[in-house]
Write an enzyme that holds these catalytic residues in place. Structure first.
Site, PDB file in Angstrom:
ATOM      1  N   TYR A   1       0.809  -1.224   0.000  1.00  0.00           N
ATOM      2  CA  TYR A   1       0.000   0.000   0.000  1.00  0.00           C
ATOM      3  C   TYR A   1       0.844   1.277   0.000  1.00  0.00           C
ATOM      4  O   TYR A   1       0.536   2.213   0.725  1.00  0.00           O
ATOM      5  CB  TYR A   1      -0.912   0.028   1.237  1.00  0.00           C
TER       6      TYR A   1
ATOM      7  N   TYR B   1     -14.583  -3.800   2.585  1.00  0.00           N
ATOM      8  CA  TYR B   1     -13.233  -4.267   2.243  1.00  0.00           C
ATOM      9  C   TYR B   1     -13.141  -5.719   2.678  1.00  0.00           C
ATOM     10  O   TYR B   1     -13.326  -6.030   3.854  1.00  0.00           O
ATOM     11  CB  TYR B   1     -12.147  -3.436   2.946  1.00  0.00           C
TER      12      TYR B   1
ATOM     13  N   ASP C   1     -18.193 -11.952   6.947  1.00  0.00           N
ATOM     14  CA  ASP C   1     -16.728 -11.902   6.918  1.00  0.00           C
ATOM     15  C   ASP C   1     -16.283 -11.357   8.273  1.00  0.00           C
ATOM     16  O   ASP C   1     -16.317 -10.150   8.505  1.00  0.00           O
ATOM     17  CB  ASP C   1     -16.272 -10.993   5.761  1.00  0.00           C
TER      18      ASP C   1
ATOM     19  N   LYS D   1      -7.066 -13.299  10.855  1.00  0.00           N
ATOM     20  CA  LYS D   1      -6.388 -12.388  11.791  1.00  0.00           C
ATOM     21  C   LYS D   1      -6.217 -12.971  13.195  1.00  0.00           C
ATOM     22  O   LYS D   1      -5.279 -13.725  13.433  1.00  0.00           O
ATOM     23  CB  LYS D   1      -7.122 -11.055  11.827  1.00  0.00           C
TER      24      LYS D   1
HETATM   25  C1  LIG Z   1     -12.944  -7.846   6.782  1.00  0.00           C
HETATM   26  C2  LIG Z   1     -11.675  -8.339   6.147  1.00  0.00           C
HETATM   27  N1  LIG Z   1     -11.740  -9.375   5.325  1.00  0.00           N
HETATM   28  C3  LIG Z   1     -10.642  -9.873   4.748  1.00  0.00           C
HETATM   29  C4  LIG Z   1      -9.402  -9.305   4.957  1.00  0.00           C
HETATM   30  C5  LIG Z   1      -8.203  -9.852   4.280  1.00  0.00           C
HETATM   31  O1  LIG Z   1      -7.408 -10.589   5.158  1.00  0.00           O
HETATM   32  P1  LIG Z   1      -5.879 -10.886   4.816  1.00  0.00           P
HETATM   33  O2  LIG Z   1      -5.165  -9.592   4.893  1.00  0.00           O
HETATM   34  O3  LIG Z   1      -5.450 -11.872   5.885  1.00  0.00           O
HETATM   35  O4  LIG Z   1      -5.841 -11.492   3.466  1.00  0.00           O
HETATM   36  C6  LIG Z   1      -9.297  -8.209   5.812  1.00  0.00           C
HETATM   37  C7  LIG Z   1      -8.006  -7.565   6.056  1.00  0.00           C
HETATM   38  O5  LIG Z   1      -7.887  -6.507   6.617  1.00  0.00           O
HETATM   39  C8  LIG Z   1     -10.479  -7.703   6.422  1.00  0.00           C
HETATM   40  O6  LIG Z   1     -10.450  -6.632   7.224  1.00  0.00           O
END
Ligand SMILES: Cc1ncc(COP(=O)(O)O)c(C=O)c1O
Length: 418
Positions: free
Chosen positions: A8, A136, A239, A268
């Site tokens: 980024y 996101y 998610d 995470k």
């Molecule tokens: C809600 C959400 N989904 C998916 C992801 C993607 O996860 P990763 O960075 O482990 O690929 C993130 C990352 O910040 C997220 O906040």
């Protein structure tokens, strides 16, 4: 020129000055002898802080047995136990676990599962997704197509990735007033009524849209959205990569919605930041649609590192500590301190301050108001990484009250100077 291509960032302008030699508890130790309190838990994953003695011990014990073995045609105790534990602690519909290695891939798995579910049910025309603006869900191609197409960071790819549908995100805060809920739900109802025949699923980050702008919204909305998805025969996907494991005040955001999604993704905090792992959980109804004599109904996915034993052993220990040491009470204390201290901050530059669980956000009117805040925080012993119009804290849950105060005071001092 840098050999590492950092995330980024325009590499020409980037000067990565902070080199970390070790990390322990809430702190990062720099090569210049300084230490910084990590106010953002290394992109929100280090929920127990760094180098937790019990988790590190479990990781070492697992390393002595095996670091890795494929899950293709083989199985092992850490994956079996973790799958059983995740089924036990997640909402009631979720009974089957597909492991992957990152949040983005976990979401990709969810999308593929949803599309193939409808294919297996002889409704292949149901392959589109409904998502929120400001969403996101990660950086890979499939998930870019369900992340905000205009304001997100993937606008460049808009015309070459799959085309999906977006609904205005409910923007009336947490909890929302009844009258706003009604209008937001009417929009969802209208959309589902007109498009259910082509929709595989409605995918959301429950309660908190994270990297798309820290939009908090109501559990009531999601409860009713669940009913609408049932009514229109559309799958509901949560998610919980960012919200899972306590970030919004309950173990999962889903726990506040009193509804169960059909698919849920965890990442995470699942491995407490030790290593990459994600889990995509699905209902028995979905699992059963793939089940049977027909090989062509099988789910054709299998990341090399899925169910990695080291990651699974770490995740199991992390969940054990979370439950045993009553982390929800710790999170509730963090929430109280954040509310008390952040809500005191006042500046004409600030648009809104909001707190939910162990997440505190200051949104400014103009992005330029946050110029210099990272350097200022570092001088005050704090690691922050603002983006866009937002500066936020999502501290490790083991944070001491005085350390949390240092974070809020640093933010307060920054805004006083403006
Ligand atoms: C809600 C959400 N989904 C998916 C992801 C993607 O996860 P990763 O960075 O482990 O690929 C993130 C990352 O910040 C997220 O906040």
């Amino acid at each position: 020129m840098s050999k590492i291509w950092y995330p980024y960032a325009q590499m020409k302008n980037l000067d990565v000055q902070y080199k970390i030699l070790k990390a322990k508890g809430t702190c990062l130790y720099l090569d210049n002898g300084e230490k910084l309190i990590d106010a953002i838990s290394s992109w929100w994953c280090v929920i127990h802080g760094y180098n937790h003695p019990e988790i590190t011990r479990s990781a070492k014990q697992q390393l002595d047995k095996m670091a890795h073995v494929m899950l293709g045609g083989l199985t092992h105790n850490p994956a079996c136990s973790l799958a059983a534990k995740l089924v036990e602690i997640t909402p009631y519909k979720l009974k089957h676990v597909f492991f992957a290695d990152s949040g983005s891939v976990g979401v990709e798995v969810a999308l593929k599962m949803a599309v193939q579910y409808w294919h297996n049910m002889n409704q292949p025309q149901k392959h589109k997704f409904l998502a929120f603006k400001k969403a996101y869900h990660g950086d890979t191609c499939g998930v870019m197509s369900i992340s905000d197409p205009d304001d997100g960071m993937h606008t460049l790819f808009k015309d070459i990735i799959a085309e999906n549908y977006f609904l205005d995100a409910p923007e009336h805060g947490y909890p929302a007033k009844e009258k706003y809920l009604v209008t937001d739900l009417e929009k969802l109802d209208d959309f589902l009524r007109n498009h259910h025949y082509e929709l595989a699923a409605f995918i959301v980050e429950p309660l908190m849209q994270a990297a798309g702008g820290f939009n908090f919204y109501s559990a009531e909305y999601l409860k009713e959205a669940g009913k609408l998805c049932d009514k229109y025969n559309v799958l509901l996907i949560f998610d919980e990569v960012a919200t899972g494991f306590g970030r919004t005040g309950t173990l999962f955001a889903a726990d506040q919605t009193k509804t169960s999604p059909d698919i849920m993704i965890l990442g995470k905090g699942l491995s407490a930041g030790y290593t990459g792992i994600s889990a995509t959980l699905a209902s028995t109804e979905i699992f059963e649609s793939f089940y049977g004599p027909d090989e062509s109904n099988a789910f054709m996915h299998g990341p090399t590192f899925m169910g990695n034993p080291l990651a699974c052993a770490i995740a199991l220990k992390s969940i054990e500590i979370f439950e045993r040491d009553q982390y929800l009470a710790k999170i509730s204390k963090i929430e109280s301190v954040l509310k008390k201290e952040l809500f005191k901050i006042s500046s004409a530059k600030i648009k809104n301050i909001r707190v939910l669980g162990a997440t505190g956000v200051i949104e400014v009117k103009e992005k330029s108001s946050l110029a210099g805040i990272q350097e200022f925080a570092v001088k005050n012993g704090i690691w922050l990484r603002p983006f866009g119009n937002y500066v936020y804290t999502m501290p490790p849950y083991i944070i001491e009250a005085k350390e949390l105060k240092m974070i809020t005071e640093t933010l307060s001092k920054f805004f006083k100077r403006l």
